[in-house]
Design an enzyme around this catalytic site. Structure first.
Site, PDB file in Angstrom:
ATOM      1  N   ASN A   1       0.850  -1.188   0.000  1.00 37.46           N
ATOM      2  CA  ASN A   1       0.000   0.000   0.000  1.00 37.46           C
ATOM      3  C   ASN A   1       0.879   1.229   0.000  1.00 37.46           C
ATOM      4  O   ASN A   1       1.970   1.191   0.564  1.00 37.46           O
ATOM      5  CB  ASN A   1      -0.798   0.047   1.310  1.00 37.46           C
ATOM      6  CG  ASN A   1      -2.120  -0.645   1.196  1.00 37.46           C
ATOM      7  OD1 ASN A   1      -2.818  -0.514   0.210  1.00 37.46           O
ATOM      8  ND2 ASN A   1      -2.452  -1.397   2.226  1.00 37.46           N
TER       9      ASN A   1
ATOM     10  N   ASP B   1      -5.195  -5.590   2.489  1.00 32.99           N
ATOM     11  CA  ASP B   1      -6.448  -6.315   2.729  1.00 32.99           C
ATOM     12  C   ASP B   1      -6.361  -7.732   2.173  1.00 32.99           C
ATOM     13  O   ASP B   1      -7.070  -8.623   2.620  1.00 32.99           O
ATOM     14  CB  ASP B   1      -7.618  -5.587   2.065  1.00 32.99           C
ATOM     15  CG  ASP B   1      -7.910  -4.274   2.750  1.00 32.99           C
ATOM     16  OD1 ASP B   1      -7.749  -4.219   3.985  1.00 32.99           O
ATOM     17  OD2 ASP B   1      -8.271  -3.291   2.060  1.00 32.99           O
TER      18      ASP B   1
ATOM     19  N   LYS C   1      11.514 -17.015  -8.409  1.00 34.08           N
ATOM     20  CA  LYS C   1      11.065 -15.828  -9.130  1.00 34.08           C
ATOM     21  C   LYS C   1      10.132 -16.222 -10.278  1.00 34.08           C
ATOM     22  O   LYS C   1      10.485 -17.091 -11.092  1.00 34.08           O
ATOM     23  CB  LYS C   1      12.280 -15.069  -9.669  1.00 34.08           C
ATOM     24  CG  LYS C   1      11.934 -13.725 -10.235  1.00 34.08           C
ATOM     25  CD  LYS C   1      13.174 -12.987 -10.688  1.00 34.08           C
ATOM     26  CE  LYS C   1      12.772 -11.754 -11.475  1.00 34.08           C
ATOM     27  NZ  LYS C   1      13.872 -11.168 -12.199  1.00 34.08           N
TER      28      LYS C   1
ATOM     29  N   ILE D   1      -6.826  -6.705  11.576  1.00 40.05           N
ATOM     30  CA  ILE D   1      -6.166  -6.580  12.889  1.00 40.05           C
ATOM     31  C   ILE D   1      -6.998  -5.712  13.832  1.00 40.05           C
ATOM     32  O   ILE D   1      -7.243  -6.063  14.987  1.00 40.05           O
ATOM     33  CB  ILE D   1      -4.756  -5.964  12.727  1.00 40.05           C
ATOM     34  CG1 ILE D   1      -3.934  -6.779  11.721  1.00 40.05           C
ATOM     35  CG2 ILE D   1      -4.043  -5.865  14.063  1.00 40.05           C
ATOM     36  CD1 ILE D   1      -2.632  -6.134  11.292  1.00 40.05           C
TER      37      ILE D   1
ATOM     38  N   LYS E   1     -17.491   1.873   9.456  1.00 39.30           N
ATOM     39  CA  LYS E   1     -16.351   1.127  10.035  1.00 39.30           C
ATOM     40  C   LYS E   1     -16.363   1.197  11.553  1.00 39.30           C
ATOM     41  O   LYS E   1     -16.038   0.227  12.236  1.00 39.30           O
ATOM     42  CB  LYS E   1     -15.019   1.699   9.518  1.00 39.30           C
ATOM     43  CG  LYS E   1     -14.642   1.109   8.184  1.00 39.30           C
ATOM     44  CD  LYS E   1     -13.439   1.754   7.564  1.00 39.30           C
ATOM     45  CE  LYS E   1     -13.546   1.548   6.060  1.00 39.30           C
ATOM     46  NZ  LYS E   1     -12.533   2.268   5.311  1.00 39.30           N
TER      47      LYS E   1
ATOM     48  N   LYS F   1     -16.723  -2.455  12.980  1.00 40.34           N
ATOM     49  CA  LYS F   1     -15.528  -3.005  13.635  1.00 40.34           C
ATOM     50  C   LYS F   1     -15.566  -2.789  15.150  1.00 40.34           C
ATOM     51  O   LYS F   1     -14.607  -3.102  15.846  1.00 40.34           O
ATOM     52  CB  LYS F   1     -14.260  -2.369  13.039  1.00 40.34           C
ATOM     53  CG  LYS F   1     -14.075  -2.626  11.540  1.00 40.34           C
ATOM     54  CD  LYS F   1     -12.659  -2.288  11.093  1.00 40.34           C
ATOM     55  CE  LYS F   1     -12.537  -2.315   9.578  1.00 40.34           C
ATOM     56  NZ  LYS F   1     -11.150  -2.246   9.107  1.00 40.34           N
TER      57      LYS F   1
HETATM   58  O1  C5P Z   1     -11.570  -1.349   6.349  1.00 40.44           O
HETATM   59  P1  C5P Z   1     -10.368  -0.501   6.126  1.00 40.44           P
HETATM   60  O2  C5P Z   1      -9.159  -1.279   5.681  1.00 40.44           O
HETATM   61  O3  C5P Z   1     -10.598   0.721   5.298  1.00 40.44           O
HETATM   62  O4  C5P Z   1     -10.037   0.065   7.613  1.00 40.44           O
HETATM   63  C1  C5P Z   1      -8.914   0.820   7.880  1.00 40.44           C
HETATM   64  C2  C5P Z   1      -8.494   0.606   9.303  1.00 40.44           C
HETATM   65  O5  C5P Z   1      -8.416  -0.807   9.568  1.00 40.44           O
HETATM   66  C3  C5P Z   1      -7.120   1.136   9.606  1.00 40.44           C
HETATM   67  O6  C5P Z   1      -7.092   1.573  10.953  1.00 40.44           O
HETATM   68  C4  C5P Z   1      -6.216  -0.088   9.399  1.00 40.44           C
HETATM   69  O7  C5P Z   1      -5.035  -0.003  10.181  1.00 40.44           O
HETATM   70  C5  C5P Z   1      -7.103  -1.201   9.874  1.00 40.44           C
HETATM   71  N1  C5P Z   1      -6.875  -2.506   9.199  1.00 40.44           N
HETATM   72  C6  C5P Z   1      -6.355  -3.558   9.921  1.00 40.44           C
HETATM   73  N2  C5P Z   1      -6.171  -4.787   9.318  1.00 40.44           N
HETATM   74  C7  C5P Z   1      -6.500  -4.981   8.031  1.00 40.44           C
HETATM   75  C8  C5P Z   1      -7.013  -3.922   7.269  1.00 40.44           C
HETATM   76  C9  C5P Z   1      -7.191  -2.684   7.891  1.00 40.44           C
HETATM   77  O8  C5P Z   1      -6.056  -3.396  11.099  1.00 40.44           O
HETATM   78  N3  C5P Z   1      -6.289  -6.176   7.485  1.00 40.44           N
END
Ligand code: C5P
Length: 399
Positions: A211, A280, A290, A308, A338, A342
């Site tokens: 990212n 994600d 490779k 997470i 969110k 979450k």
């Molecule tokens: O759902 P989205 O990815 O947009 O949410 C962003 C928030 O979720 C951020 O705080 C990011 O650190 C956290 N996040 C995470 N683990 C993931 C994807 C996003 O902790 N796999």
């Protein structure tokens, strides 16, 4: 707001020294008591008389002067200060500070100071860009010094670029905020866990999916939490930043590693801030060799990573959990979704893809939401923004 604080202003020898006269005036107008220390070369640019008149105090410049030392010795002067600001800080002074040299009053005061130190560099753009200056600045940041600027623009040498000292009004505003923040010790004794930066999901031994994220916001939050008195652990993806020595940094690469590092520590923490740009999806298979180019098109099968942030919020013994949301549209709707989905305590949302900050930028603006409220934090440097967000978290935590 009047501040009843003692500010020690160090001035080194650059043409920007004339701007520091205005800084003294602004700080005093805010109620601060100001004492000025000048290097020998600073006095070639501007007379100490100017600063004596503006600060209302004698100017200090000599280390080995019995009279001056009797009036207020360098150790007492260092003890006297609630904050030391060096503006302008020349490349030479920065090099001296980063190596711990103490061959004049200002550099000795820096070593003797136990208060927070801020510096506003000012120099020619090539000097600012030089590798050794970058290393010195990095080192000072690691040692906990706050760097203000420099700004981009016309320079006294006739060039244009990064190197102009920040404007006195901006330095003054920053110092007032720092003093107010420093005073609060709002997170004293609390454990704060922060994730920062991107993750890297390997496709094969040489390629990965990632990212766009510099990690600046997460590192600024870690710094701000430290200044607010917290015990800080930073779980960091691959970034080129360095954290101050008194922050515990755990380096990870993949989302799975970040998950383990965060989840194993989260139950002990008072606050978790998920500022990392976690991937994600991650390649379902990491090829051991490779991948060769063959067909015109190819496919990569991706597997969802664990969220997470959501998992931290699900823990029985959960910290106050703060997430981030970077959105290209419908910012409030997505952020609020969110927050509830979450089960977060707070979410800080920002626009991306509008050339407004975010990602690699030094600046950002945030809209912060919680169950029954919201607050907008205006576009500013990420350090200031982080302090405002930490303040807001401390406020909500108390309620
Ligand atoms: O759902 P989205 O990815 O947009 O949410 C962003 C928030 O979720 C951020 O705080 C990011 O650190 C956290 N996040 C995470 N683990 C993931 C994807 C996003 O902790 N796999």
């Amino acid at each position: 707001m009047a501040i009843n604080k003692r500010i020690l202003l160090g001035i080194s020898g650059g043409i920007a020294a004339y701007k520091s006269a205005e800084l003294v005036r602004l700080l005093r107008k805010q109620g601060a008591e100001v004492r000025v220390v000048m290097t020998q070369s600073a006095m070639e640019f501007i007379s100490p008389l100017t600063f004596q008149a503006l600060s209302g105090n004698p100017v200090h410049s000599e280390l080995l002067n019995a009279d001056a030392e009797n009036a207020m010795g360098h150790i007492n002067l260092a003890r006297w200060a609630d904050l030391l600001i060096i503006a302008p800080a020349t490349a030479n002074l920065i090099a001296k500070l980063s190596h711990g040299l103490a061959d004049d009053l200002l550099s000795t005061l820096y070593l003797a100071a136990t208060c927070p130190v801020h510096i506003a560099p000012a120099m020619n753009k090539a000097m600012w860009a030089k590798a050794v200056t970058r290393e010195n600045i990095d080192k000072l940041q690691r040692h906990g010094i706050t760097i203000l600027g420099p700004e981009q623009g016309d320079q006294a040498c006739g060039e244009t670029g990064f190197g102009r000292m920040s404007e006195p009004v901006d330095i003054c505003r920053h110092l007032l905020q720092a003093l107010e923040f420093q005073n609060s010790s709002r997170l004293k004794g609390l454990k704060v866990l922060i994730s920062a930066g991107p993750t890297r999901e390997p496709l094969d031994p040489v390629r990965y999916i990632t990212n766009r994220s510099s990690g600046k916001m997460g590192y600024a939050l870690a710094n701000a939490a430290l200044k607010a008195g917290a015990e800080v652990t930073l779980i960091s993806g691959p970034v080129i930043l360095t954290a101050p020595a008194n922050i515990e940094v755990v380096k990870v690469e993949t989302a799975a590693q970040m998950y383990e590092a965060v989840i194993s520590r989260a139950p002990d923490q008072a606050i978790y801030i998920g500022a990392a740009a976690v991937a994600d999806y991650s390649p379902a298979i990491m090829q051991p060799e490779k991948i060769k180019k063959q067909d015109e098109q190819t496919m990569i099968i991706l597997q969802k990573t664990r969220d997470i942030l959501a998992e931290v919020a699900k823990l029985d013994k959960r910290p106050f959990t703060v997430g981030f949301a970077a959105e290209t549209h419908k910012l409030e709707a997505y952020a609020r979704d969110k927050l509830t989905r979450k089960k977060l305590d707070m979410i800080a949302a920002n626009w991306v893809g509008r050339e407004l900050g975010g990602f690699d930028s030094e600046q950002n603006a945030l809209q912060v939401f919680w169950k029954n409220g919201q607050k907008n934090l205006a576009m500013t440097g990420k350090e200031q923004l982080a302090e405002q967000l930490i303040d807001l978290i401390a406020e909500r935590l108390q309620e």
